[in-house]
Design an enzyme around this catalytic site. Structure first.
Site, PDB file in Angstrom:
ATOM      1  N   GLU A 114       0.641  -1.285   0.348  1.00 33.13           N
ATOM      2  CA  GLU A 114       0.293   0.287  -0.206  1.00 33.13           C
ATOM      3  C   GLU A 114       1.049   1.148  -0.084  1.00 33.13           C
ATOM      4  OE1 GLU A 114      -4.107  -1.989   1.974  1.00 33.13           O
ATOM      5  OE2 GLU A 114      -2.630  -1.231   3.102  1.00 33.13           O
ATOM      6  N   ASP A 132     -12.091  -7.004  -3.507  1.00 27.40           N
ATOM      7  CA  ASP A 132     -12.591  -7.474  -2.813  1.00 27.40           C
ATOM      8  C   ASP A 132     -13.437  -7.783  -2.791  1.00 27.40           C
ATOM      9  OD1 ASP A 132     -10.607  -7.825  -0.029  1.00 27.40           O
ATOM     10  OD2 ASP A 132     -12.845  -8.251   0.593  1.00 27.40           O
TER      11      ASP A 132
HETATM   12  N1  ADE Z   1      -9.441  -5.074   3.339  1.00 24.31           N
HETATM   13  C1  ADE Z   1      -9.663  -6.194   2.363  1.00 24.31           C
HETATM   14  N2  ADE Z   1     -10.433  -6.759   2.046  1.00 24.31           N
HETATM   15  C2  ADE Z   1     -11.152  -6.989   3.031  1.00 24.31           C
HETATM   16  C3  ADE Z   1     -11.763  -7.255   4.250  1.00 24.31           C
HETATM   17  N3  ADE Z   1     -12.334  -8.335   3.159  1.00 24.31           N
HETATM   18  N4  ADE Z   1     -12.060  -8.026   5.570  1.00 24.31           N
HETATM   19  C4  ADE Z   1     -10.991  -7.125   5.885  1.00 24.31           C
HETATM   20  N5  ADE Z   1     -10.137  -6.126   5.453  1.00 24.31           N
HETATM   21  C5  ADE Z   1     -10.171  -6.329   4.081  1.00 24.31           C
END
Ligand code: ADE
Length: 230
Positions: free
Chosen positions: A12, A196
């Protein structure tokens, strides 16, 4: 002015370190702090490691030791709002801790006495982000981000967080950084690009899209620096 830029994972902040002039690296409390400049700004840049404890520690050090006067967070998040797709950007209007639970004592989820459920981000920094998004014709969602020490890959848990906190996205550091900044009276901003959808494919998608989404977020954050006054 000293501006702190932080992420949770090395992916990041690497795209940010590649764009600034590095001056010095200082090791402190088992972490690295990169002192750098970008145009007229003095920057302190770091990744905290994942989670609320690590991110609260890093944010506190950036404010207290490195005297940052604003803090900008860049990274990735899981989508809750269905308008958000992989790579899309969201800025937090406010953040909460979805895993903070003393409901056994009759308190609402995310609340502990003498604190509050939501911590609000800087409207000045959010307006700068909206201006940059308009200029570059980038779609930028504003919404609520829920933070917790759990990677969410479960549709039921995701739904619970959505229903309980009205959250649009989920991650593991924003609220803890926010509560630290709020306590010190320092303006803060949280930008995330979606990696995601916090469902059963989340682990796979996260691994696949972490780098490109982190890059999207970092690119946008760098552009914002041009609009932040000295
Ligand atoms: N950061 C990126 N995706 C995530 C997720 N599914 N749960 C928690 N933090 C995240």
């Amino acid at each position: 002015m000293n501006i702190a830029i932080m992420g949770a994972m090395v992916e990041e902040i690497t795209p940010i370190l590649e764009r600034v002039t590095l001056k010095e690296t200082i090791e402190y409390a088992k972490n690295k702090y990169y002192l750098a400049s970008y145009k007229q700004h003095n920057l302190v840049i770091a990744y905290s490691k994942i989670g609320k404890v690590h991110s609260a520690l890093t944010a506190s050090i950036m404010l207290e030791k490195f005297k940052a006067e604003k803090l900008l967070f860049s990274g990735v998040a899981g989508a809750i709002n269905e308008q958000l797709h992989i790579g899309d950007l969201i800025i937090a209007t406010k953040l909460c801790q979805h895993d903070l639970d003393i409901s056994a004592f009759g308190h609402p989820y995310g609340y502990v006495p003498e604190s509050k459920i939501y911590v609000e981000t800087s409207s000045t920094l959010n307006n700068i982000a909206k201006k940059v998004a308009d200029k570059l014709n980038i779609n930028l969602l504003e919404g609520i981000i829920a933070t917790g020490d759990q990677f969410i890959n479960d549709t039921q848990k995701k739904q619970w967080i959505k229903d309980t906190f009205n959250a649009d996205a989920i991650e593991m550091e924003g609220a803890s950084v926010g509560f630290v900044c709020d306590a010190f009276g320092v303006e803060f901003f949280v930008l995330r690009a979606i990696s995601d959808s916090a469902d059963m494919d989340a682990g796979f998608d996260f691994d696949k899209f972490l780098e490109t989404s982190a890059q999207n977020s970092a690119d946008f954050l760098i552009k914002m620096l041009d609009y932040i006054d000295e």
